[in-house]
Design an enzyme around this catalytic site. Structure first.
Site, PDB file in Angstrom:
ATOM      1  N   HIS A 161       0.826  -1.220   0.000  1.00 27.50           N
ATOM      2  CA  HIS A 161       0.000   0.000   0.000  1.00 27.50           C
ATOM      3  C   HIS A 161       0.857   1.265   0.000  1.00 27.50           C
ATOM      4  O   HIS A 161       0.433   2.305   0.516  1.00 27.50           O
ATOM      5  CB  HIS A 161      -0.947   0.020   1.211  1.00 27.50           C
ATOM      6  CG  HIS A 161      -1.768  -1.212   1.362  1.00 27.50           C
ATOM      7  ND1 HIS A 161      -2.928  -1.432   0.651  1.00 27.50           N
ATOM      8  CD2 HIS A 161      -1.592  -2.313   2.143  1.00 27.50           C
ATOM      9  CE1 HIS A 161      -3.444  -2.612   0.990  1.00 27.50           C
ATOM     10  NE2 HIS A 161      -2.642  -3.166   1.884  1.00 27.50           N
ATOM     11  N   SER A 283      16.514  19.717 -16.078  1.00 32.66           N
ATOM     12  CA  SER A 283      15.411  20.629 -16.347  1.00 32.66           C
ATOM     13  C   SER A 283      15.944  21.858 -17.063  1.00 32.66           C
ATOM     14  O   SER A 283      17.082  22.280 -16.837  1.00 32.66           O
ATOM     15  CB  SER A 283      14.741  21.046 -15.037  1.00 32.66           C
ATOM     16  OG  SER A 283      13.930  22.185 -15.207  1.00 32.66           O
ATOM     17  N   LYS A 289      17.718  19.689 -10.940  1.00 32.78           N
ATOM     18  CA  LYS A 289      16.929  18.512 -11.265  1.00 32.78           C
ATOM     19  C   LYS A 289      17.753  17.399 -11.919  1.00 32.78           C
ATOM     20  O   LYS A 289      18.618  17.636 -12.748  1.00 32.78           O
ATOM     21  CB  LYS A 289      15.763  18.879 -12.198  1.00 32.78           C
ATOM     22  CG  LYS A 289      14.692  19.731 -11.569  1.00 32.78           C
ATOM     23  CD  LYS A 289      14.034  19.065 -10.360  1.00 32.78           C
ATOM     24  CE  LYS A 289      13.237  17.834 -10.682  1.00 32.78           C
ATOM     25  NZ  LYS A 289      12.033  18.113 -11.500  1.00 32.78           N
ATOM     26  N   GLU A 296      10.815   6.679 -16.620  1.00 35.71           N
ATOM     27  CA  GLU A 296       9.440   7.143 -16.836  1.00 35.71           C
ATOM     28  C   GLU A 296       8.918   6.716 -18.206  1.00 35.71           C
ATOM     29  O   GLU A 296       7.760   6.308 -18.346  1.00 35.71           O
ATOM     30  CB  GLU A 296       9.386   8.665 -16.675  1.00 35.71           C
ATOM     31  CG  GLU A 296       9.540   9.101 -15.223  1.00 35.71           C
ATOM     32  CD  GLU A 296       9.602  10.607 -15.048  1.00 35.71           C
ATOM     33  OE1 GLU A 296       9.389  11.073 -13.925  1.00 35.71           O
ATOM     34  OE2 GLU A 296       9.872  11.330 -16.027  1.00 35.71           O
TER      35      GLU A 296
END
Length: 434
Positions: A161, A283, A289, A296
């Site tokens: 969870h 970024s 970043k 992804e």
């Protein structure tokens, strides 16, 4: 230039005919560029079958075979063109044979249809691509397994969870993904048997009055045998392709969950794995970043495969027996699924070989709450409580859970498949079997 289906009284040059051609052909002639070698294989096998029943002489067989090899050479050199007015590779190949051999080139289509031609080419393509994809699965499973073996005794929290649950290990985490890929490879026998039947000789789905030796054709092409009923060939189109793409979708579903974990466990909230800069991007506005873009896109790629499978499922719904032009649309999802699956497998290998566990962060993350079940087990072993009593006691007195060394607890797990004994050597043996 005439089409294979064109009659003498058919005018294909009107405005309406041209628009209909553009719509009905679509991008099929472009997709076929990838399938040319397989269609040539099928044509050579068919020419041998025609020779066997006396339609082609030995000399004619030799000339056709040589011409087909010439076309294959042209294809490899990117000099073989399929135009929209050809409609497909079958027409382009036959017209090229006619250009090279005259009327002899027109004999090649005796006792066959574009229906069994395209089916044969696609099944040969699927057979070959499936073997290549299995090798890639083996490579990725091996890379993840190697990662698990190298770090098998590094403790890490296990999650349910999305909350900390119990003690796990890097070996157990990696071993699980490797095993799923091994299971997927082991299950490939089912789809292999589906694509390993030859449609050649079924013609338009009703056979022909020529006594073609379909079993010999199948053997020449490396199939285990022919589809028995000619009508099965047309019924199988789209149906087998759906299951083929669903298999690939299953492979990428494993990669999807693997990527999801990597994204989470390399984040600032869960800094357990360090990703090399090679598999990250920055970024354009935020200098700090380090984005996990490879992971992804690996995660997102599965959605494309699921979409291709859904497309095939809907495409074949409510179609009666026999050929329907709808089935032309089954080709693109197959080709795209193969390309995407290969890309995703290669990305997964790149990802796992460019990450490492941050041991100190993993050790710190193994905080006392993940040993609650262990504390209940100790009460069962040391005080003779039933597990349910021990469970409730620890639930009511969480302060009794000691903050113990995760490395020491890991040693208590000795059964197969536990954090301290992930069974990686057994997975290695299974991996080596295929």
């Amino acid at each position: 230039m005439s089409k294979l289906w064109q009659k003498s009284n058919t005018d294909t040059k009107t405005s309406a005919a041209k628009k209909a051609e553009a719509f009905t052909v679509g991008n099929d002639y472009l997709l076929d560029k990838e399938l040319v070698p397989y269609d040539i294989q099928g044509s050579i096998a068919h020419a041998k079958a025609l020779n066997k029943i006396g339609i082609l002489s030995d000399d004619e067989l030799g000339k056709l075979t040589n011409a087909l090899h010439e076309i294959l050479k042209e294809w490899k050199e990117d000099a073989f063109e399929i135009r929209i007015d050809d409609e497909d590779m079958h027409t382009a190949i036959e017209l090229s044979l006619v250009e090279k051999l005259g009327d002899l080139g027109k004999k090649i289509h005796t006792a066959r249809s574009r229906n069994d031609q395209v089916l044969t080419a696609v099944r040969l393509y699927e057979k070959e691509q499936l073997q290549e994809i299995k090798e890639l699965i083996k490579t990725v499973a091996g890379a993840i397994l190697e990662f698990a073996e190298k770090h098998q005794n590094v403790p890490m929290p296990g999650f349910t969870h999305t909350r900390k649950a119990m003690l796990s290990s890097v070996g157990l985490w990696g071993g699980a993904f490797a095993e799923l890929l091994i299971l997927q490879a082991e299950s490939s026998q089912g789809i292999e048997s589906l694509v390993d039947k030859s449609p050649l000789g079924s013609a338009a789905g009703f056979g022909t009055s020529f006594d073609i030796d379909r079993e010999q054709e199948a053997d020449d092409l490396g199939f285990s045998g022919p589809l028995i009923c000619s009508t099965t060939a047309q019924l199988s189109r789209g149906w087998i392709e759906l299951q083929f793409v669903q298999y690939l979708s299953g492979v990428t579903a494993v990669l999807n969950r693997f990527a999801s974990d990597v994204i989470q466990f390399s984040s600032s909230a869960y800094p357990y794995f360090d990703l090399d800069a090679a598999v990250c991007t920055g970024s354009s506005i935020m200098p700090q970043k380090k984005n996990p873009d490879v992971a992804e896109l690996l995660r997102g790629g599965y959605s494309e495969l699921a979409g291709y499978a859904a497309s095939l499922q809907m495409l074949t719904t409510n179609l009666g027996s026999g050929y329907h032009r709808d089935l032309q649309l089954s080709k693109e999802p197959v080709l795209k699924s193969v390309r995407k699956t290969k890309q995703l497998l290669e990305a997964a290998e790149l990802l796992i070989t460019n990450m490492k566990p941050i041991k100190e962060n993993l050790a710190e993350a193994c905080s006392s709450e993940i040993f609650a079940a262990e504390a209940a087990y100790d009460l069962v072993k040391e005080k003779g409580m039933t597990f349910r009593e021990a469970y409730r006691h620890i639930g009511d007195h969480p302060e009794e859970v000691e903050d113990i060394s995760a490395e020491e607890i890991l040693k208590k797990y000795t059964h197969l498949g536990s954090p301290g004994n992930a069974g990686l050597e057994k997975l290695r043996k299974r991996l080596d079997l295929f």
